[in-house]
Design an enzyme around this catalytic site. Structure first.
Site, PDB file in Angstrom:
ATOM      1  N   GLY A  66       8.851  18.014  39.594  1.00 10.45           N
ATOM      2  CA  GLY A  66       8.475  16.617  39.811  1.00 10.45           C
ATOM      3  C   GLY A  66       6.984  16.403  39.732  1.00 10.45           C
ATOM      4  O   GLY A  66       6.413  15.596  40.451  1.00 10.45           O
ATOM      5  N   THR A  93       7.353  14.654  34.968  1.00  8.00           N
ATOM      6  CA  THR A  93       8.006  13.505  35.588  1.00  8.00           C
ATOM      7  C   THR A  93       7.107  12.273  35.489  1.00  8.00           C
ATOM      8  O   THR A  93       7.549  11.205  35.077  1.00  8.00           O
ATOM      9  CB  THR A  93       8.323  13.792  37.075  1.00  8.00           C
ATOM     10  N   ALA A 107      13.116  12.613  36.685  1.00  2.21           N
ATOM     11  CA  ALA A 107      13.243  13.699  37.651  1.00  2.21           C
ATOM     12  C   ALA A 107      13.222  15.054  36.964  1.00  2.21           C
ATOM     13  O   ALA A 107      13.849  15.251  35.931  1.00  2.21           O
ATOM     14  CB  ALA A 107      14.554  13.560  38.430  1.00  2.21           C
ATOM     15  N   CYS A 108      12.483  15.988  37.567  1.00  2.00           N
ATOM     16  CA  CYS A 108      12.571  17.385  37.151  1.00  2.00           C
ATOM     17  C   CYS A 108      12.370  18.241  38.399  1.00  2.00           C
ATOM     18  O   CYS A 108      11.980  17.733  39.450  1.00  2.00           O
ATOM     19  CB  CYS A 108      11.593  17.729  36.035  1.00  2.00           C
ATOM     20  N   THR A 109      12.637  19.513  38.267  1.00  2.00           N
ATOM     21  CA  THR A 109      12.621  20.395  39.433  1.00  2.00           C
ATOM     22  C   THR A 109      11.320  20.312  40.205  1.00  2.00           C
ATOM     23  O   THR A 109      11.326  20.144  41.417  1.00  2.00           O
ATOM     24  CB  THR A 109      12.847  21.871  39.011  1.00  2.00           C
TER      25      THR A 109
END
Length: 107
Positions: free
Chosen positions: A15, A19, A11-13
């Protein structure tokens, strides 16, 4: 012998690229090492390939490759999670899985 199971959450901001690159790297490395693997991704498009409670419970290894606090993170409260950075997963997924295996073997 039962197949080893690995689940991961990436997960990342945003995505986006990182990701999915991390998810692909972990999936490829885990498969090469003989794991049955499933990777959930979280980002701008929500949760994809969501891990079920049974999949989490059955996993030998649970990896979170994250840059943000994952959604529905309470699902993992009762389990040992190996948290790594997305870049680490992209650059060295197999090495990280080996490291986790060694830590588990040491107990």
């Amino acid at each position: 012998m039962a197949e080893k199971k690995l689940v991961a959450l990436c997960a990342c901001t945003m995505g986006l690229a990182h990701t999915f690159m991390a998810a692909q790297a972990l999936e490829d490395a885990a498969k090469e090492m003989g794991y049955e693997v499933k990777v959930e991704t979280q980002g701008a498009d929500g949760i994809q390939n969501e891990l079920t409670p049974a999949e989490i419970a059955d996993a030998d290894i649970i990896i979170h490759a994250v840059a943000i606090e994952p959604q529905n993170n309470e699902r993992f409260d009762d389990y040992e999670i190996y948290e790594i950075g997305l870049q680490d997963a992209i650059k060295n997924a197999a090495g990280i899985i080996r490291e986790i295996e060694e830590m588990m073997a040491e107990g």
